[in-house]
Design a protein around this motif. Sequence first.
Motif, PDB file in Angstrom:
ATOM      1  N   ARG A   1       9.554  -8.585  -1.517  1.00 50.79           N
ATOM      2  CA  ARG A   1       9.628  -8.427  -0.071  1.00 50.79           C
ATOM      3  C   ARG A   1       9.000  -7.149   0.459  1.00 50.79           C
ATOM      4  NH1 ARG A   1      10.226 -13.045   0.251  1.00 50.79           N
ATOM      5  NH2 ARG A   1      11.858 -14.218   1.340  1.00 50.79           N
ATOM      6  N   GLY A   2       8.824  -6.133  -0.398  1.00 50.87           N
ATOM      7  CA  GLY A   2       8.324  -4.854   0.098  1.00 50.87           C
ATOM      8  C   GLY A   2       9.429  -3.965   0.612  1.00 50.87           C
ATOM      9  N   ALA A   3      10.582  -3.979  -0.087  1.00 48.70           N
ATOM     10  CA  ALA A   3      11.695  -3.104   0.267  1.00 48.70           C
ATOM     11  C   ALA A   3      11.643  -1.838  -0.572  1.00 48.70           C
ATOM     12  CB  ALA A   3      13.026  -3.825   0.034  1.00 48.70           C
ATOM     13  N   THR A   4      12.147  -0.733  -0.034  1.00 42.62           N
ATOM     14  CA  THR A   4      12.208   0.527  -0.770  1.00 42.62           C
ATOM     15  C   THR A   4      13.450   0.537  -1.646  1.00 42.62           C
ATOM     16  OG1 THR A   4      11.171   1.637   1.108  1.00 42.62           O
ATOM     17  CG2 THR A   4      12.181   3.041  -0.556  1.00 42.62           C
ATOM     18  N   ILE A   5      13.262   0.860  -2.934  1.00 40.26           N
ATOM     19  CA  ILE A   5      14.359   0.856  -3.904  1.00 40.26           C
ATOM     20  C   ILE A   5      14.941   2.261  -4.042  1.00 40.26           C
ATOM     21  CG2 ILE A   5      14.955   0.522  -6.338  1.00 40.26           C
ATOM     22  CD1 ILE A   5      12.478  -1.407  -6.431  1.00 40.26           C
TER      23      ILE A   5
ATOM     24  N   HIS B   1      21.689  -5.697 -15.605  1.00 40.72           N
ATOM     25  CA  HIS B   1      22.351  -6.924 -15.169  1.00 40.72           C
ATOM     26  C   HIS B   1      21.453  -7.677 -14.190  1.00 40.72           C
ATOM     27  CE1 HIS B   1      25.429  -9.299 -12.898  1.00 40.72           C
ATOM     28  NE2 HIS B   1      25.939  -9.415 -14.095  1.00 40.72           N
ATOM     29  N   MET B   2      21.607  -8.983 -14.142  1.00 45.18           N
ATOM     30  CA  MET B   2      20.807  -9.816 -13.248  1.00 45.18           C
ATOM     31  C   MET B   2      20.895  -9.345 -11.796  1.00 45.18           C
ATOM     32  SD  MET B   2      21.174 -13.939 -12.705  1.00 45.18           S
ATOM     33  CE  MET B   2      22.818 -13.834 -11.954  1.00 45.18           C
ATOM     34  N   PHE B   3      22.082  -8.934 -11.350  1.00 47.53           N
ATOM     35  CA  PHE B   3      22.301  -8.521  -9.969  1.00 47.53           C
ATOM     36  C   PHE B   3      21.463  -7.285  -9.645  1.00 47.53           C
ATOM     37  CE2 PHE B   3      26.159  -8.371  -6.793  1.00 47.53           C
ATOM     38  CZ  PHE B   3      25.303  -8.603  -5.741  1.00 47.53           C
ATOM     39  N   GLY B   4      21.301  -6.373 -10.610  1.00 52.33           N
ATOM     40  CA  GLY B   4      20.521  -5.168 -10.354  1.00 52.33           C
ATOM     41  C   GLY B   4      19.036  -5.354 -10.587  1.00 52.33           C
ATOM     42  N   TYR B   5      18.673  -6.065 -11.661  1.00 48.70           N
ATOM     43  CA  TYR B   5      17.259  -6.217 -12.009  1.00 48.70           C
ATOM     44  C   TYR B   5      16.572  -7.291 -11.176  1.00 48.70           C
ATOM     45  CZ  TYR B   5      13.173  -7.720 -14.714  1.00 48.70           C
ATOM     46  OH  TYR B   5      11.919  -8.109 -15.082  1.00 48.70           O
ATOM     47  N   LYS B   6      17.101  -8.513 -11.203  1.00 44.47           N
ATOM     48  CA  LYS B   6      16.397  -9.618 -10.553  1.00 44.47           C
ATOM     49  C   LYS B   6      16.667  -9.668  -9.047  1.00 44.47           C
ATOM     50  CE  LYS B   6      16.216 -12.226 -14.837  1.00 44.47           C
ATOM     51  NZ  LYS B   6      16.565 -13.449 -15.587  1.00 44.47           N
ATOM     52  N   ALA B   7      17.947  -9.541  -8.660  1.00 47.25           N
ATOM     53  CA  ALA B   7      18.273  -9.521  -7.224  1.00 47.25           C
ATOM     54  C   ALA B   7      18.039  -8.130  -6.632  1.00 47.25           C
ATOM     55  CB  ALA B   7      19.725  -9.947  -7.009  1.00 47.25           C
ATOM     56  N   GLY B   8      17.625  -7.176  -7.471  1.00 45.14           N
ATOM     57  CA  GLY B   8      17.348  -5.828  -7.004  1.00 45.14           C
ATOM     58  C   GLY B   8      15.875  -5.499  -7.084  1.00 45.14           C
TER      59      GLY B   8
ATOM     60  N   ARG C   1      15.568  -0.667   3.238  1.00 43.86           N
ATOM     61  CA  ARG C   1      15.860   0.435   2.325  1.00 43.86           C
ATOM     62  C   ARG C   1      17.090   0.005   1.524  1.00 43.86           C
ATOM     63  NH1 ARG C   1      12.223   3.801   4.422  1.00 43.86           N
ATOM     64  NH2 ARG C   1      12.719   5.708   3.290  1.00 43.86           N
ATOM     65  N   TYR C   2      16.849  -0.306   0.251  1.00 45.21           N
ATOM     66  CA  TYR C   2      17.779  -1.038  -0.590  1.00 45.21           C
ATOM     67  C   TYR C   2      18.411  -0.088  -1.612  1.00 45.21           C
ATOM     68  CZ  TYR C   2      19.110  -5.078  -3.631  1.00 45.21           C
ATOM     69  OH  TYR C   2      19.769  -6.011  -4.394  1.00 45.21           O
ATOM     70  N   LEU C   3      19.689   0.222  -1.414  1.00 46.30           N
ATOM     71  CA  LEU C   3      20.423   1.059  -2.361  1.00 46.30           C
ATOM     72  C   LEU C   3      20.984   0.152  -3.464  1.00 46.30           C
ATOM     73  CD1 LEU C   3      21.622   3.724  -3.273  1.00 46.30           C
ATOM     74  CD2 LEU C   3      23.493   3.408  -1.639  1.00 46.30           C
ATOM     75  N   ILE C   4      20.480   0.329  -4.683  1.00 43.36           N
ATOM     76  CA  ILE C   4      20.875  -0.559  -5.782  1.00 43.36           C
ATOM     77  C   ILE C   4      21.902   0.158  -6.656  1.00 43.36           C
ATOM     78  CG2 ILE C   4      20.107  -1.977  -7.713  1.00 43.36           C
ATOM     79  CD1 ILE C   4      17.380  -2.194  -6.456  1.00 43.36           C
ATOM     80  N   VAL C   5      23.166  -0.205  -6.442  1.00 38.87           N
ATOM     81  CA  VAL C   5      24.255   0.347  -7.249  1.00 38.87           C
ATOM     82  C   VAL C   5      24.544  -0.549  -8.453  1.00 38.87           C
ATOM     83  CG1 VAL C   5      25.294   1.441  -5.221  1.00 38.87           C
ATOM     84  CG2 VAL C   5      26.109  -0.807  -5.942  1.00 38.87           C
TER      85      VAL C   5
ATOM     86  N   GLY D   1       0.771  -1.242   0.000  1.00 34.97           N
ATOM     87  CA  GLY D   1       0.000   0.000   0.000  1.00 34.97           C
ATOM     88  C   GLY D   1       0.800   1.288   0.000  1.00 34.97           C
ATOM     89  N   ASP D   2       0.718   2.021   1.123  1.00 37.62           N
ATOM     90  CA  ASP D   2       1.315   3.351   1.202  1.00 37.62           C
ATOM     91  C   ASP D   2       2.763   3.355   1.669  1.00 37.62           C
ATOM     92  OD1 ASP D   2      -0.959   4.662   0.287  1.00 37.62           O
ATOM     93  OD2 ASP D   2      -1.861   4.689   2.283  1.00 37.62           O
ATOM     94  N   ALA D   3       3.374   2.182   1.815  1.00 39.87           N
ATOM     95  CA  ALA D   3       4.805   2.134   2.122  1.00 39.87           C
ATOM     96  C   ALA D   3       5.580   2.612   0.898  1.00 39.87           C
ATOM     97  CB  ALA D   3       5.228   0.710   2.478  1.00 39.87           C
ATOM     98  N   GLU D   4       6.736   3.230   1.133  1.00 34.77           N
ATOM     99  CA  GLU D   4       7.520   3.741   0.007  1.00 34.77           C
ATOM    100  C   GLU D   4       8.105   2.590  -0.812  1.00 34.77           C
ATOM    101  OE1 GLU D   4       9.176   8.182   0.678  1.00 34.77           O
ATOM    102  OE2 GLU D   4      10.297   6.617   1.717  1.00 34.77           O
ATOM    103  N   ALA D   5       7.951   2.686  -2.125  1.00 32.92           N
ATOM    104  CA  ALA D   5       8.464   1.666  -3.042  1.00 32.92           C
ATOM    105  C   ALA D   5       9.738   2.129  -3.723  1.00 32.92           C
ATOM    106  CB  ALA D   5       7.423   1.312  -4.098  1.00 32.92           C
ATOM    107  N   VAL D   6       9.778   3.399  -4.141  1.00 32.08           N
ATOM    108  CA  VAL D   6      10.904   3.922  -4.910  1.00 32.08           C
ATOM    109  C   VAL D   6      11.229   5.329  -4.437  1.00 32.08           C
ATOM    110  CG1 VAL D   6      11.792   4.480  -7.215  1.00 32.08           C
ATOM    111  CG2 VAL D   6      10.143   2.612  -6.946  1.00 32.08           C
ATOM    112  N   VAL D   7      12.518   5.582  -4.200  1.00 34.53           N
ATOM    113  CA  VAL D   7      12.993   6.931  -3.897  1.00 34.53           C
ATOM    114  C   VAL D   7      14.131   7.228  -4.861  1.00 34.53           C
ATOM    115  CG1 VAL D   7      14.052   8.452  -2.194  1.00 34.53           C
ATOM    116  CG2 VAL D   7      12.358   6.752  -1.464  1.00 34.53           C
TER     117      VAL D   7
END
Length: 476
Positions: free
Chosen positions: A211-215, A197-204, A188-192, A18-24
């Motif tokens: 899981r409902g983590a903020t990207i 790439h698989m590491f950024g798209y699929k594991a990110g 809160r997941y910082l995707i560098v 719902g209202d949890a942050e998805a993307v910053v």
Amino acid sequence: MSWQTIPEMVLSSDDRFGDAEAVVDGSVRLTFREVVHRIRCAAGSFAGIGIRKGDRVAIWAPNSAQWIIAVFGLLTAGATLVPINTRYKQDEAADILTRSGAKAVLVQPGFLGLDFSAPAGVRVIDITGDFLSGGTPLDVEVSGSDIADIMYTSGTTGRPKGVMMNHRQVLRLFGEWCDLADLREGDRYLIVNPFFHMFGYKAGLIASFLRGATIYPMPVLDMDHVLELIETEKITMLPGPPTLYQSLLAANDGSRDLSSLRAAVTGSADIPVDLIRRIKRDLPFQTIMTGYGLTEAGTATASRPGDTFEQIATTVGEPCDGIEISIAHDAEVLIRGYNVMQGYLDEPDATAAAIDADGWLHTGDLGELVDGRRLRIIGRKKDMFIVGGFNAYPAEIESYLLEHPAVDQVAVVGVPDDRLGQVGKAFVVAREVISEDELLEWSRTRMAGFKAPRSITFLDQLPMNATGKVMKDLLR
């Protein structure tokens, strides 16, 4: 829950979070409810330009909120993703666009000064413009067995090949990845890692929606910005290559509050044992995971909670659920299971060469099983060189050299030798002054004569591709 497709899972995040942050992304802050609405509108935009189920759409753009909306929008419209490396030049990208049969490509004009154009017949869309927001909300019925993405291999050993994976494979693989990596709701997941790439798209991205983590997307690695985001946004999840953590340790002078960091995930390169020890000792991470994966099979092995520093640094963990690992007579790593790709796009001969009649994927990597189950990678089949009749594996030699306190990074290749056929040559990025003779002498005391390099060249940096792999062809 048991979703069959990526769009089904992503769209359900509206109800789940719902209202949890998805993307910053800078000033852009979107909740799951808001981002799902934008994804549905993007799907309508793709349908509006004639994109139909099974069509292929490429994204040739850096990490951003728009990339996230675009990828899940095109999947929701029933299309297949073709991500393109942002470091590719025009001709390299054109080759992939042509061979994949992409109907359209989304680009960010001006990124890295590149000219983002496309072959005739491929529609070019500015990912930063109004296209994604202009459609009527839509979603198309998709099957779990439909191809979700065609990811092209890095091309370090030849022309990139298009690896086909379906929705069901991706969801199962990266659902387990979330557990092993300790990704949690509210992280809160910082995707560098780059989204192409698989590491950024699929594991990110996919893992975060599972899981409902903020990207927090990062278009290019900027350590000052990394440190600022960790402190101001209380980043908890920070996967990346070993060089990321080396930079983090070097920058950790006490001037920034890094206390929020909880989970680290690394791989893609050899890792000094001391680096793992320092990450655990000098940074606030509570968990560190490493693993082994490739485009053709996703993440196949991973370390487990309770593994020692040495196990995390020198092996790539144990097989993931439902995946078998075997070592062939020539030491090649073989993988079998639900995770193995559906094949290379339009390359039946290459597919047959990679996946044998018994379903084993031949990875091209060389390895051994430690304690019967834990995988250690010892090199690439094509990297191996023969010194006077003895097989020499660069990854093993590199692991020894990394034990020297003066060595920060290293790559070893075989070079011609009149007497022995080939001998090892090391390319070293040093963290302190040391002479070639000193390091060669030290090497001879640490490894067999045929393994010890015969010459060393010192560099300011190793040539890397955008996924963190050393481009050894350039060194040769």
